[in-house]
Design a protein around this motif. Structure first.
Motif, PDB file in Angstrom:
ATOM      1  N   TRP A 179       4.917  11.793   4.040  1.00 47.02           N
ATOM      2  CA  TRP A 179       5.463  10.467   3.763  1.00 47.02           C
ATOM      3  C   TRP A 179       6.799  10.562   4.479  1.00 47.02           C
ATOM      4  O   TRP A 179       6.971   9.213   4.616  1.00 47.02           O
ATOM      5  N   ARG A 180       7.144  11.613   5.000  1.00 49.95           N
ATOM      6  CA  ARG A 180       8.582  11.348   5.484  1.00 49.95           C
ATOM      7  C   ARG A 180       8.360  11.920   7.005  1.00 49.95           C
ATOM      8  O   ARG A 180       8.102  13.113   7.227  1.00 49.95           O
ATOM      9  N   SER A 181       9.011  11.271   8.036  1.00 50.51           N
ATOM     10  CA  SER A 181       8.995  11.724   9.238  1.00 50.51           C
ATOM     11  C   SER A 181      10.311  12.498   9.416  1.00 50.51           C
ATOM     12  O   SER A 181      11.154  12.301   8.516  1.00 50.51           O
ATOM     13  N   ASP A 228      13.338  10.413   9.836  1.00 46.47           N
ATOM     14  CA  ASP A 228      13.990   9.865   8.465  1.00 46.47           C
ATOM     15  C   ASP A 228      14.873  11.172   8.010  1.00 46.47           C
ATOM     16  O   ASP A 228      15.815  10.823   7.145  1.00 46.47           O
ATOM     17  N   THR A 229      14.528  12.209   8.202  1.00 44.38           N
ATOM     18  CA  THR A 229      15.357  13.329   7.647  1.00 44.38           C
ATOM     19  C   THR A 229      16.733  13.508   8.362  1.00 44.38           C
ATOM     20  O   THR A 229      17.623  14.318   8.028  1.00 44.38           O
ATOM     21  N   ASP A 274      19.355  12.511   6.045  1.00 40.19           N
ATOM     22  CA  ASP A 274      19.604  13.452   4.870  1.00 40.19           C
ATOM     23  C   ASP A 274      21.191  13.680   4.830  1.00 40.19           C
ATOM     24  O   ASP A 274      21.639  13.947   3.571  1.00 40.19           O
ATOM     25  N   SER A 278      10.395  16.511  -0.957  1.00 35.37           N
ATOM     26  CA  SER A 278      11.505  15.526  -0.585  1.00 35.37           C
ATOM     27  C   SER A 278      11.864  15.651   1.000  1.00 35.37           C
ATOM     28  O   SER A 278      12.287  14.592   1.258  1.00 35.37           O
ATOM     29  N   ARG A 279      11.796  16.892   1.221  1.00 35.02           N
ATOM     30  CA  ARG A 279      12.000  17.148   2.725  1.00 35.02           C
ATOM     31  C   ARG A 279      13.803  17.098   2.819  1.00 35.02           C
ATOM     32  O   ARG A 279      14.334  16.726   1.800  1.00 35.02           O
ATOM     33  N   SER A 289       5.102  10.135  10.239  1.00 33.28           N
ATOM     34  CA  SER A 289       4.795  10.814   9.117  1.00 33.28           C
ATOM     35  C   SER A 289       3.302  11.311   9.329  1.00 33.28           C
ATOM     36  O   SER A 289       2.417  10.835  10.177  1.00 33.28           O
TER      37      SER A 289
END
Length: 644
Positions: free
Chosen positions: A397-399, A402-403, A406, A421-422, A499
């Motif tokens: 779900w997460r590229s 996108d991290t 964080d 959650s990464r 993702s």
């Protein structure tokens, strides 16, 4: 009885739910209070005078810095002073405002009225009387004395002085336009090192030539009772403070490898964006850990036995290559939305997969080329990262891009189920992506070109350019195409912005290797577990266990997860005997018969329960294995470039 109560409550609630709109309009309905913008935006104009910053750092027993600052003013009225909030290298609003105490502005010895802006707690409005040409500011910085309060920056033997923690600056100006002169008083007998220019030492007082506030914040100091330095060539110095003098005993070979690292970096990028560079290295298990880049220096900490147990610390020696690389990638070349005119403007981190991801590629390459790390260790670290991504469900779900947000979203705190959650995967997955790009270029050009050519063109430029040159996504694509024409825009978007990607093993496979699993740890995992005193069973039971038997880093949907084990659960016993690493590994081996479960007694919150984990795959750690008889492209990648 319960049914009757439910009906009664429903009858009471019904009239409230179905009131006509006219009746609801009669309720009190406030309008928002408009909050005017009262902090001047930064302007690229000269500041009227030079700030004087004096820091008394002698109270090392209590970790208190006493600050006195003289700030010229242009006119009477409101002056807004800012405490640095958005800090380069930390990629987030991490200013230590909570540790600031005793703030008191004055003019001519008389206290001045001040207020903190409620919508920006980093901003202080000071009323400047008519005729005043400068104001004085006093405050204390109460540094953490235990890790639960934050990072410890002062110990009985050393300190890490970061000037953004002990200073304010006036709003309305680019920080590079604000002149400042620093004077710091160290404990008696201590020695300090910094990249600031014009040092004059009088007893224990260090004073420097005027600089600008941006450079000041970018030029921290390490100081300590036990200090030694070495010249590494290329105008680079290794400055080391240690918990005890015995830890400063580096051999000529140790220093030669650090010097080779510097030579390899200069050979890679072609130029130096510094007139001098200072490695600041703390060998300590008391000072809070750090690895932070600056243009002409870096803040680094390693275990006390970094030199004295050199052969046991191979995995630790990737930090200095990483932070040195940042002088070119991150400090000189910087994403356009990460360069800001002051320390209040938010940064946009989307291109950290270049800033940090490619730096994480080069730190392994430079470590291998210089001999700071062995080829075995370099490949083992890539194996560990590729192995972790091969089982990471959060990729669904997460590229990776996108991290990059964080550091702002999570402030680098621990997470309950990080694999789902990464976290900041732009470092290590970025490294693997750039490995793939390098191998694609090498093989398409029969090794005539590589990512080295990109690095020299993109991060090189003019010798001694001590400034910043910004870039965007299209600039990265154009520079790659100049090295080797390809659809790099699609390649980068697919790997970094999409993702649902498979494990990033493309570069490993192009290098002539494959990811495999063995029942013994690779060199990186072995050293990492020995240093942390943890047992990493991610690829078997789906968890990590610390030295006290506490579960950590639970793999989402892994065997431990399915047994309702969460972070903090204590493994009390294995097969009826007190927990130990040897016993749990023995139990995992025994379960390979396909019948025997892994039997644990666990405790959480004072409650005990028996757990049987139905896992029969044995002990598993990731490794890279050479395939076929073709060329070893890793040998090409890690071959030295300096003159030998």
């Amino acid at each position: 009885m319960k049914k009757a109560l439910f009906v009664a409550s429903a009858v009471i609630a019904a009239p409230l739910a179905f009131l006509p709109a006219a009746a609801q309009d009669s309720y009190s309905r406030p309008q928002p209070v408009v909050q005017p913008l009262t902090i001047p935006l930064p302007a690229d104009k000269p500041y009227p005078g030079t700030m004087l910053l004096k820091v008394d750092a002698t109270d090392f027993a209590r970790g208190i810095f006493h600050v006195r600052q003289t700030i010229p003013v242009a006119k009477a009225g409101k002056l807004t002073l800012l405490y640095p909030e958005w800090l380069p290298g930390k990629h987030a609003p991490r200013g230590a405002i909570a540790e600031m105490a005793g703030f008191q502005p004055s003019a001519g010895g008389r206290p001045l009225a001040w207020t903190r802006q409620p919508t920006d707690v980093y901003a202080f409005d000071v009323e400047v009387p008519a005729g005043v040409k400068s104001i004085d500011v006093a405050f204390d910085f109460l540094s953490p004395t235990r890790t639960s309060e934050g990072r410890v920056v002062v110990t009985p033997a050393m300190m890490n002085l970061q000037w953004e923690q002990v200073s304010l600056y006036p709003a309305g100006y680019f920080t590079r336009a604000i002149p400042v002169q620093l004077e710091v008083t160290l404990p008696d007998g201590w020695t300090g090192a910094s990249a600031l220019d014009g040092l004059k030492v009088s007893g224990n007082r260090y004073s420097f030539a005027p600089t600008n506030y941006e450079v000041l914040v970018d030029s921290p100091m390490f100081a300590g009772k036990f200090f030694r330095k070495w010249d590494l060539g290329n105008r680079v110095t290794l400055n080391v403070v240690a918990d005890e003098a015995k830890y400063l005993e580096a051999s000529p070979d140790h220093i030669a490898r650090h010097a080779a690292l510097v030579s390899e970096a200069v050979a890679l990028f072609g130029v130096r964006h510094f007139d001098r560079y200072e490695f600041l290295l703390a060998l300590s298990d008391e000072l809070g850990g750090i690895g932070l880049e600056h243009h002409r220096s870096s803040e680094n900490s390693r275990n006390p036995d970094y030199f004295t147990k050199w052969d046991d610390n191979d995995s630790q020696r990737g930090l200095l290559p990483h932070e040195l690389t940042h002088s070119w990638n991150g400090k000189y070349r910087r994403p356009d939305k990460m360069w800001t005119a002051d320390f209040r403007t938010p940064m946009q981190d989307n291109l950290l997969w270049v800033y940090e991801g490619q730096t994480s590629f080069w730190d392994l390459v430079l470590a291998g080329r210089s001999g700071m790390q062995s080829k075995e260790m370099v490949l083992a670290e890539w194996a560990t990262n590729a192995g972790n991504y091969s089982v990471q469900p959060g990729r669904e779900w997460r590229s990776v891009e996108d991290t990059t947000l964080d550091p702002i979203i999570a402030a680098r705190k621990a997470k309950p189920f990080a694999s789902w959650s990464r976290s900041e995967d732009y470092y290590n997955e970025g490294s693997l992506m750039w490995l793939e790009a390098d191998m694609m270029i090498r093989q398409a050009t029969n090794n005539a070109k590589s990512l080295d050519d990109f690095a020299k063109a993109f991060f090189g430029g003019r010798e001694g350019d001590f400034g910043q040159d910004t870039y965007d996504f299209d600039d990265v694509v154009a520079a790659l195409n100049a090295v080797h024409p390809y659809d790099w825009a699609t390649f980068l978007r697919d790997r970094m912005q999409a993702s649902g990607r498979p494990a990033p093993t493309g570069g490993i496979e192009l290098a002539g290797y494959r990811l495999v699993w063995r029942n013994a740890p690779n060199a990186y995992d072995r050293d990492r577990m020995a240093e942390s005193k943890k047992t990493d069973l991610t690829h078997s039971l789906g968890l990590v266990i610390d030295k006290d038997g506490n579960a950590d880093t639970i793999l989402w949907n892994g065997p431990a997860f399915k047994a309702d084990i969460v972070n903090g659960t204590k493994i009390v016993a294995v097969d009826g005997q007190t927990y130990s690493r040897e016993r749990i590994e023995t139990a995992i081996r025994a379960a390979t018969d396909g019948k025997t479960p892994v039997r644990l007694l666990v405790e959480r919150g004072g409650r005990y329960r028996n757990v049987e984990i139905d896992y029969h795959g044995g002990l598993r750690w990731p490794h890279l294995e050479k395939t076929g008889s073709g060329p070893d492209w890793f040998d090409q990648l890690l071959a030295p470039r300096r003159r030998l």
